[in-house]
Scaffold this motif. Structure first.
Motif, PDB file in Angstrom:
ATOM      1  N   ALA B 143       1.054  -1.426   0.034  1.00  0.00           N
ATOM      2  CA  ALA B 143      -0.119  -0.091   0.000  1.00  0.00           C
ATOM      3  C   ALA B 143       0.787   1.148  -0.081  1.00  0.00           C
ATOM      4  O   ALA B 143       0.612   2.020  -0.827  1.00  0.00           O
ATOM      5  N   MET B 144       1.891   1.260   0.790  1.00  0.00           N
ATOM      6  CA  MET B 144       2.857   2.369   0.899  1.00  0.00           C
ATOM      7  C   MET B 144       3.513   2.651  -0.481  1.00  0.00           C
ATOM      8  O   MET B 144       3.648   3.871  -0.865  1.00  0.00           O
ATOM      9  N   THR B 145       3.820   1.626  -0.925  1.00  0.00           N
ATOM     10  CA  THR B 145       4.495   1.617  -2.515  1.00  0.00           C
ATOM     11  C   THR B 145       3.734   2.277  -3.411  1.00  0.00           C
ATOM     12  O   THR B 145       3.914   3.150  -4.191  1.00  0.00           O
ATOM     13  N   ASN B 146       2.477   1.790  -3.516  1.00  0.00           N
ATOM     14  CA  ASN B 146       1.269   1.992  -4.531  1.00  0.00           C
ATOM     15  C   ASN B 146       0.935   3.769  -4.127  1.00  0.00           C
ATOM     16  O   ASN B 146       0.677   4.531  -5.079  1.00  0.00           O
ATOM     17  N   ALA B 147       1.032   4.218  -2.915  1.00  0.00           N
ATOM     18  CA  ALA B 147       0.620   5.284  -2.529  1.00  0.00           C
ATOM     19  C   ALA B 147       1.760   6.220  -2.959  1.00  0.00           C
ATOM     20  O   ALA B 147       1.526   7.503  -3.414  1.00  0.00           O
ATOM     21  N   MET B 148       2.717   5.921  -2.586  1.00  0.00           N
ATOM     22  CA  MET B 148       3.909   6.935  -3.212  1.00  0.00           C
ATOM     23  C   MET B 148       3.748   6.807  -4.635  1.00  0.00           C
ATOM     24  O   MET B 148       4.298   8.016  -5.265  1.00  0.00           O
ATOM     25  N   VAL B 149       3.780   5.859  -5.454  1.00  0.00           N
ATOM     26  CA  VAL B 149       3.725   5.967  -6.781  1.00  0.00           C
ATOM     27  C   VAL B 149       2.527   6.830  -7.478  1.00  0.00           C
ATOM     28  O   VAL B 149       2.566   7.685  -8.230  1.00  0.00           O
ATOM     29  N   GLU B 150       1.267   6.749  -6.779  1.00  0.00           N
ATOM     30  CA  GLU B 150      -0.020   7.478  -7.338  1.00  0.00           C
ATOM     31  C   GLU B 150       0.120   8.960  -6.848  1.00  0.00           C
ATOM     32  O   GLU B 150      -0.529   9.782  -7.556  1.00  0.00           O
ATOM     33  N   THR B 151       0.961   9.112  -5.751  1.00  0.00           N
ATOM     34  CA  THR B 151       0.752  10.682  -5.445  1.00  0.00           C
ATOM     35  C   THR B 151       1.884  11.541  -6.205  1.00  0.00           C
ATOM     36  O   THR B 151       2.328  12.675  -5.983  1.00  0.00           O
ATOM     37  N   GLY B 152       2.698  10.603  -7.142  1.00  0.00           N
ATOM     38  CA  GLY B 152       3.775  11.301  -7.926  1.00  0.00           C
ATOM     39  C   GLY B 152       3.354  11.312  -9.329  1.00  0.00           C
ATOM     40  O   GLY B 152       1.999  11.644  -9.600  1.00  0.00           O
ATOM     41  N   ALA B 264       9.667  -0.011   0.694  1.00  0.00           N
ATOM     42  CA  ALA B 264       8.430   0.569  -0.486  1.00  0.00           C
ATOM     43  C   ALA B 264       9.296   1.791  -0.925  1.00  0.00           C
ATOM     44  O   ALA B 264       8.857   2.137  -2.242  1.00  0.00           O
ATOM     45  N   SER B 265      10.448   2.355  -0.659  1.00  0.00           N
ATOM     46  CA  SER B 265      10.925   3.374  -1.201  1.00  0.00           C
ATOM     47  C   SER B 265      11.689   2.731  -2.570  1.00  0.00           C
ATOM     48  O   SER B 265      11.632   3.562  -3.486  1.00  0.00           O
ATOM     49  N   ASP B 276       9.702  -3.544 -15.771  1.00  0.00           N
ATOM     50  CA  ASP B 276       9.157  -4.941 -15.886  1.00  0.00           C
ATOM     51  C   ASP B 276      10.254  -6.054 -15.408  1.00  0.00           C
ATOM     52  O   ASP B 276       9.760  -6.784 -14.454  1.00  0.00           O
ATOM     53  N   TYR B 277      11.423  -5.812 -15.197  1.00  0.00           N
ATOM     54  CA  TYR B 277      12.447  -6.658 -14.652  1.00  0.00           C
ATOM     55  C   TYR B 277      13.259  -5.891 -13.840  1.00  0.00           C
ATOM     56  O   TYR B 277      13.882  -4.860 -14.292  1.00  0.00           O
ATOM     57  N   LEU B 278      13.696  -6.436 -12.569  1.00  0.00           N
ATOM     58  CA  LEU B 278      14.450  -5.583 -11.856  1.00  0.00           C
ATOM     59  C   LEU B 278      15.662  -6.703 -11.206  1.00  0.00           C
ATOM     60  O   LEU B 278      15.159  -7.596 -10.726  1.00  0.00           O
ATOM     61  N   VAL B 279      16.953  -6.219 -11.093  1.00  0.00           N
ATOM     62  CA  VAL B 279      17.896  -6.971 -10.347  1.00  0.00           C
ATOM     63  C   VAL B 279      18.181  -6.057  -9.019  1.00  0.00           C
ATOM     64  O   VAL B 279      18.522  -4.765  -9.350  1.00  0.00           O
ATOM     65  N   ILE B 280      18.273  -6.671  -8.142  1.00  0.00           N
ATOM     66  CA  ILE B 280      18.764  -5.793  -6.965  1.00  0.00           C
ATOM     67  C   ILE B 280      20.097  -6.276  -6.318  1.00  0.00           C
ATOM     68  O   ILE B 280      20.157  -7.616  -6.020  1.00  0.00           O
ATOM     69  N   LYS B 308       6.586  -9.333  -6.923  1.00  0.00           N
ATOM     70  CA  LYS B 308       5.562 -10.121  -7.316  1.00  0.00           C
ATOM     71  C   LYS B 308       4.367  -9.371  -7.249  1.00  0.00           C
ATOM     72  O   LYS B 308       3.356  -9.456  -8.042  1.00  0.00           O
ATOM     73  N   ARG B 309       4.104  -8.886  -6.050  1.00  0.00           N
ATOM     74  CA  ARG B 309       2.782  -8.141  -5.785  1.00  0.00           C
ATOM     75  C   ARG B 309       2.663  -6.972  -6.570  1.00  0.00           C
ATOM     76  O   ARG B 309       1.325  -6.529  -6.582  1.00  0.00           O
ATOM     77  N   LEU B 310       3.865  -6.176  -6.928  1.00  0.00           N
ATOM     78  CA  LEU B 310       3.580  -5.175  -7.869  1.00  0.00           C
ATOM     79  C   LEU B 310       3.717  -5.336  -9.102  1.00  0.00           C
ATOM     80  O   LEU B 310       3.630  -4.536 -10.108  1.00  0.00           O
ATOM     81  N   GLY B 311       3.995  -6.556  -9.556  1.00  0.00           N
ATOM     82  CA  GLY B 311       4.099  -6.876 -11.085  1.00  0.00           C
ATOM     83  C   GLY B 311       5.240  -6.549 -11.649  1.00  0.00           C
ATOM     84  O   GLY B 311       5.613  -6.287 -12.886  1.00  0.00           O
TER      85      GLY B 311
END
Lengths: 501, 501
Positions: B143-152, B264-265, B276-280, B308-311
């Motif tokens: 939810a925090m991740t999505n909220a930060m994205v949507e408010t940007g 989340a950050s 779509d693809y991410l390496v950390i 996974k949950r964020l696609g």
């Protein structure tokens, strides 16, 4: 290190904040929220950095009143700026957030930095959050109490100093102004400091201010006590335990009320005036601060233990806080109740409660034998000696020593709220009735407030006035009427307690 | 409600703060930290009240840039002021302090108020403390991740968008500037946003800035990607997820780093550019951010679940973070390492790590078969196509597309720190070597920093130079030398691990 030219803003911020251009912050190698060490040839000060790209150019530093006064600059001077470390106390704040117990030196270091305004709002708020979430044990409460006292200006008032405290939440309830003169009439010392209203329609200091001045410095307080042995002054003007107000300020925005801090806050005020005997009034009731007896009991135990560790003999009276005490709510209306009580005609619940508290203090301090305290208090009140003492106090605090209840002016814009059915008064909600009094203008308008015509248990007829609203302006009167009619602070004839659907 | 005359101060505060005289605050019936609703005939704004007895008279209100611009006033106007309630988000902040789980609407409400600057420092700090103490569960992180994205201002870059992230703590380690051009040369989209240094001597944005511009708006970023498919820009200038910076600002003073917020950050930045693809990259080592393998593993699992949950298909590489990667530390010195690597002559550890990360992204995105990613990356690097792509990126970002490693200017004030014994290099401390580079002037002085002549495991003789300090000024050079000689960031021949006395 960099050099920068001082640009002065005539604003007090209450915090040692300076503003630098972002480029200079990078140049120094620090970051927003870090400390810097600023110096002239003669003086130096540590301050917290904020950044801007607009109103401060590179090569400039914006100073506000607090910092510029410490540095002795007026604008235009060149100062040196270099990074400074975080105060040790910030580490201890983090330790509390991490759920660890703080040592007394660590607590002292935090409190000292709070008093010296060395912490930013972010840091202070983290501390308050840490206490709220992780709490204090009794050692920490003792350390916090002592730290708040030691960083203030405690006074030694000698032996036989008594004090009282109420944890609040009950409308009216102005017992202090009756208990203190009874103590004084019996020859005891009672240097009472009281608070002003924050969210209520009147604090004791606001109510006393109707009759006399309440703003005194520490040395004026000493002088008052040496003359009349008792007083009722505003705690905010004497510098007894300055950390307390600052911590409370950071608790306010989220209504945080961590129990350990409340205990320390109350007892620091008592320890600061060197109280030897203390009675604490803990009202319990649905619309009071504490709703359950078990919680009141637990809190009482903690106050008593804390008192023991601080050398203050403490007893607690758990009282009925289900509805207001007295008839008036608002500074003038409450002061009228108090004067009536001292004149022998006060609201019975206010008089009874005050005598119980005074009696408890007499027995605790050895002024009377066990079981005889209340009788002593009653005889002092009915003899007129308490009123006499109160007039002495009022005169010493710059008021009119001839004042009578009938002299008290109350708002001339009034409106009566009537019962719309016949029945017994079942409930008077402390919070709701306070809301109406505040809407009417209290505590700012001292003459504004509410007067209760009926008490819980009274039988009222349809059309009987339940309470009268007093206001100084038509505007506030109609605001208060609108609120009163919407929230209905007095319930008549209610038998149904809840409806399950 | 009261009327007051506007007194304007040309200062931006970043918060909707207004200052009133204490008398007026009482008159309105509010308190420091409360909100008031301020209105002119045309506009209105909600602001947080601060109090003074000095620089604002009764009947006046001090406004600063932020609020005065919203209200469209210039000073001298009369405005109406009345109490306003607390934002709902303050309730939710308290809920988190109370240890309760927040719903996604509640988190969204907090994040919106953070982005809109509706919260005071005290409130924001309480929120950060609440997360720090009570944490998030995975639902809350999502939810925090999505909220930060949507408010940007999220951007849709279409399919085949790859991204990388490193959780940091390793000096040098400028893999991004090698991985991104390799991705681009293979035809993948990689809109990389990077950070500037906060406490380190160089962030990727600082290092890239040696070669090209890094400050781009969201629309400029879109244009860049439509032209060259890849970029390396400063995340702070694009408005992707503005809540993040504000939260990080409140975490900084106490060095709070709550794991859920870190997750989340990181992921908000990736989601904002539609990765779509991410390496950390999770470096593990004694002087890195994460010291223990078990913690790195646990963190990796959380990133993967969150992805996974964020696609976002996410993989993590746990890497050796025990010592710096590459030879240069500081923006110019690191950019030289990067160019050397692209020219086929780079530090072997930097090249190897970059190829491993690039290979992982190739396999994850289906650009290569499993097990063949690194080979593909290697062929792109050795063919010169990665360098070619990097020059395209540099040109698109306004830099010189003909730049070579040999062109990079480094500080001309230098000093070599020598080994005082013969032995193997046992340890290079990331934090300590960074401290020396910062003392030398990095990241503000781009040419300042440290160049390592020896890597862990190398045999050095007494008098061999271990590292060279580069600085722009003699003053900073001698500061850095003094620190280097005191803290000894490189240990030679150490066998004794600890002395128990």
């Amino acid at each position: 290190m960099i050099q920068a030219k001082v640009v002065l803003y005539a604003i007090e911020t209450g915090k040692p904040i300076v503003v630098l251009n972002e480029d200079d912050i990078k140049e120094i190698g620090c970051h927003i929220g870090d400390r810097v060490f600023i110096s002239t040839a003669e003086k130096s000060v540590t301050a917290i950095v904020d950044a801007t790209t607009s109103f401060v150019n590179a090569g400039e530093i914006a100073l506000f009143e607090d910092v510029s006064q410490s540095l002795g600059v007026n604008g235009g001077e060149t100062v040196s700026i270099k990074p400074a470390g975080r105060p040790k106390s910030v580490e201890f704040i983090k330790k509390k957030l991490d759920g660890q117990k703080l040592g007394s030196d660590e607590i002292r270091s935090i409190v000292q930095d709070i008093v010296d305004n060395n912490l930013s709002d972010i840091e202070l708020s983290s501390f308050v959050s840490g206490i709220y979430v992780n709490g204090y044990d009794m050692d920490e409460v003792v350390a916090m109490t002592n730290a708040m006292v030691e960083t203030g200006e405690p006074i030694d008032f000698g032996p036989e100093t008594v004090d009282k405290h109420c944890i609040g939440g009950v409308a009216g309830n102005r017992t202090t102004m009756i208990v203190v003169p009874i103590m004084g009439a019996a020859g005891l010392t009672c240097p009472k400091t009281s608070s002003r209203a924050i969210t209520s329609p009147a604090g004791t200091a606001d109510t006393m201010e109707v009759l006399a001045g309440v703003d005194f410095t520490t040395s004026e307080l000493k002088e008052l006590i040496s003359r009349v042995k008792c007083c009722i002054v505003w705690g905010g003007s004497v510098n007894l335990a300055p950390a307390d107000d600052k911590i409370i300020g950071a608790e306010y925005p989220l209504s945080l009320d961590p129990e350990g801090q409340v205990l320390a806050s109350v007892m620091a005020k008592k320890k600061s005036v060197d109280a030897d005997y203390l009675v604490i009034d803990i009202p319990v009731g649905k619309s009071a601060k504490i709703a359950e007896m078990s919680n009141a009991n637990e809190l009482a135990r903690k106050f008593i233990e804390l008192g023991k560790r601080l050398g203050i003999a403490t007893e607690c009276l758990i009282t009925d806080g289900s509805s207001p005490i007295g008839r008036g709510i608002g500074p003038a209306l409450e002061s009228r109740d108090v004067l009536l009580a001292l004149e022998g005609k006060g609201p019975i619940d206010l008089v009874n409660k005050s005598l119980d508290l005074a009696g408890c203090l007499f027995e605790l301090s050895g002024k009377s034998h066990p079981g005889e305290g209340r009788r002593l208090a009653e005889s002092i009140l009915s003899s007129g000696k308490a009123r006499e003492k109160m007039m002495e106090i009022i005169e010493a605090q710059g008021g009119n020593p001839k004042v009578r209840a009938a002299d008290i002016a109350v708002g001339d814009k009034t409106y009566g709220i009537q019962s719309d059915l016949k029945g017994h008064v079942k409930f008077i909600d402390n919070k709701l009735i306070s809301k109406v009094a505040r809407a009417a203008g209290a505590p700012k308008d001292k003459e504004a407030g509410v007067y209760l015509h009926a008490d819980v248990g009274d039988l009222v007829k349809k059309g009987d006035t339940l309470f009268t609203i007093y206001s100084k302006t038509e505007g506030k009167l109609s605001d208060a009427i609108a609120i009163a009619e919407k929230i209905r602070p007095i319930i008549v004839g209610g038998v149904v307690l809840d409806k399950i659907v």
